[in-house]
Write a protein that holds these residues in place. Sequence first.
Motif, PDB file in Angstrom:
ATOM      1  N   UNK A   1       0.812  -1.209   0.000  1.00 46.10           N
ATOM      2  CA  UNK A   1       0.000   0.000   0.000  1.00 46.10           C
ATOM      3  C   UNK A   1       0.847   1.261   0.000  1.00 46.10           C
ATOM      4  N   UNK A   2       1.974   1.218   0.724  1.00 45.10           N
ATOM      5  CA  UNK A   2       2.862   2.386   0.748  1.00 45.10           C
ATOM      6  C   UNK A   2       3.416   2.666  -0.643  1.00 45.10           C
ATOM      7  N   UNK A   3       3.725   1.595  -1.374  1.00 44.40           N
ATOM      8  CA  UNK A   3       4.214   1.775  -2.730  1.00 44.40           C
ATOM      9  C   UNK A   3       3.144   2.324  -3.654  1.00 44.40           C
ATOM     10  N   UNK A   4       1.879   1.968  -3.376  1.00 46.52           N
ATOM     11  CA  UNK A   4       0.776   2.450  -4.212  1.00 46.52           C
ATOM     12  C   UNK A   4       0.335   3.862  -3.846  1.00 46.52           C
ATOM     13  N   UNK A   5       0.732   4.355  -2.684  1.00 45.91           N
ATOM     14  CA  UNK A   5       0.277   5.655  -2.203  1.00 45.91           C
ATOM     15  C   UNK A   5       0.540   6.797  -3.182  1.00 45.91           C
ATOM     16  N   UNK A   6       1.726   6.862  -3.824  1.00 51.31           N
ATOM     17  CA  UNK A   6       1.964   7.984  -4.742  1.00 51.31           C
ATOM     18  C   UNK A   6       0.970   8.059  -5.897  1.00 51.31           C
ATOM     19  N   UNK A   7       0.281   6.934  -6.178  1.00 54.01           N
ATOM     20  CA  UNK A   7      -0.652   6.923  -7.289  1.00 54.01           C
ATOM     21  C   UNK A   7      -1.810   7.888  -7.050  1.00 54.01           C
ATOM     22  N   UNK A   8      -2.043   8.247  -5.775  1.00 52.57           N
ATOM     23  CA  UNK A   8      -3.104   9.208  -5.464  1.00 52.57           C
ATOM     24  C   UNK A   8      -2.747  10.618  -5.911  1.00 52.57           C
ATOM     25  N   UNK A   9      -1.452  10.848  -6.172  1.00 55.95           N
ATOM     26  CA  UNK A   9      -0.994  12.204  -6.487  1.00 55.95           C
ATOM     27  C   UNK A   9      -0.438  12.341  -7.894  1.00 55.95           C
ATOM     28  N   UNK A  10       0.186  11.279  -8.428  1.00 57.51           N
ATOM     29  CA  UNK A  10       0.656  11.343  -9.808  1.00 57.51           C
ATOM     30  C   UNK A  10       0.572   9.969 -10.435  1.00 57.51           C
ATOM     31  N   UNK A  11       0.595   9.935 -11.766  1.00 57.94           N
ATOM     32  CA  UNK A  11       0.293   8.701 -12.481  1.00 57.94           C
ATOM     33  C   UNK A  11       1.509   8.017 -13.088  1.00 57.94           C
ATOM     34  N   UNK A  12       2.625   8.659 -13.159  1.00 59.23           N
ATOM     35  CA  UNK A  12       3.759   8.067 -13.842  1.00 59.23           C
ATOM     36  C   UNK A  12       5.020   8.113 -12.988  1.00 59.23           C
TER      37      UNK A  12
END
Length: 243
Positions: free
Chosen positions: A16-27
């Motif tokens: 989940x921590x690795x997926x967290x940035x997906x909330x703010x940017x896509x690439x």
Amino acid sequence: MEQLLMGSFLSAMATGAGALPILFFRTVTHRWRDILLAFTAGIMVAAATFSLIPQAMETAPFYIVCLGVLTGTLALTVLESFIPHIDLEHSRVNLSMDSQALLVLSAITLHNIPEGLSVGVSYSSDQAGLGGLVAFAIGLQNAPEGFLVALFLINQHVSRAKAFLLATLTGAVEIVSAVIGFYLTALVKGLVAYGLSFAAGAMLFIVYKELIPESHGDGHARSATFSFIIGLLVMIGMVQQFG
């Protein structure tokens, strides 16, 4: 047991921590993704060859260690034969979006089961600090995995919040499998060495079959190679310090 639950929880939630940035940017750039994957590969190779296998060989004959490593490798091979690997960014599988997303989530979830077993078996060992080291190594591997899964789901038109939640849940199975691995080896002490070598085989399969090829697929092999070596040295240092 408390340390096991904490270690397995942190390792699983690294997805989940690795997926967290997906909330703010896509690439994320291919270069940095490859560097991170290679660093994780170095961590896992060192954990398998400098911690898990030596600890197993201290309490069991060589043929047991060989059997465990080969069984761990075979287990991952069988899982992959039923749920084949999908390149999360360049998939050409002829499936509908919903089916493809389900297949990826199933593959990642099943793939996490032996990782959780590795954590549980390591905590049942008599070697102080081994469980924490293995949980750390698995957690590092889970972080980029979580990001790529969430990114794939967003590309399949899943909302960012739902993609983050689903990516996080794929790691939750590790907590359950860690508890199972811990109790199996705690009840049958002869399984500890076998379980440690099984975990080593599973980790080495992940490294050679998944992480290294992924980190060399976009023209950044040299950077990835240096990152792999640095990761290897970092984990060896941790083994010496805490193992």
